[in-house]
Design a protein around this motif. Structure first.
Motif, PDB file in Angstrom:
ATOM      1  N   LYS A  47      -4.753 -11.151  11.728  1.00  0.00           N
ATOM      2  CA  LYS A  47      -3.528 -10.940  11.671  1.00  0.00           C
ATOM      3  C   LYS A  47      -2.815 -11.789  10.546  1.00  0.00           C
ATOM      4  N   ALA A 100      -1.015 -10.165   6.938  1.00  0.00           N
ATOM      5  CA  ALA A 100       0.462 -10.705   7.025  1.00  0.00           C
ATOM      6  C   ALA A 100       0.563 -11.231   5.286  1.00  0.00           C
ATOM      7  N   ARG A 119       2.616  -9.333   2.389  1.00  0.00           N
ATOM      8  CA  ARG A 119       3.696 -10.199   1.503  1.00  0.00           C
ATOM      9  C   ARG A 119       3.097 -10.192   0.032  1.00  0.00           C
TER      10      ARG A 119
END
Length: 81
Positions: free
Chosen positions: A66, A70, A74
């Motif tokens: 996870k 992310a 980003r």
């Protein structure tokens, strides 16, 4: 003082180190010149990485995945030209 290399540079250097370890930096051209390439280094790295991953709990791997997703989300604007 030495500045730290970026993670992508470090990863690239490590990948090329593996390639050079396997090929000895490449062979000169011509029939029968040089030694055959083996993939021993890559296989060893795969075994080590696989063992490290297998030793971690499902929750740890999931949390890590996870976090990585992310980070990719980003940073995705960096990869597209």
């Amino acid at each position: 003082m030495k500045s730290a290399a970026s993670p992508s540079r470090t990863a690239e250097r490590r990948a090329w180190a593996t390639v050079n370890k396997e090929s000895g930096g490449g062979n000169k051209s011509g029939s029968g010149r040089g030694k055959k390439d083996t993939h021993e280094s890559s296989e060893k790295g795969g075994r080590i990485g696989g063992a490290a991953s297998a030793a971690r709990s499902k929750e740890d791997r999931s949390t890590s995945a996870k976090k990585a997703a992310a980070t990719r989300k980003r940073n995705e604007h960096h990869t597209h030209h």
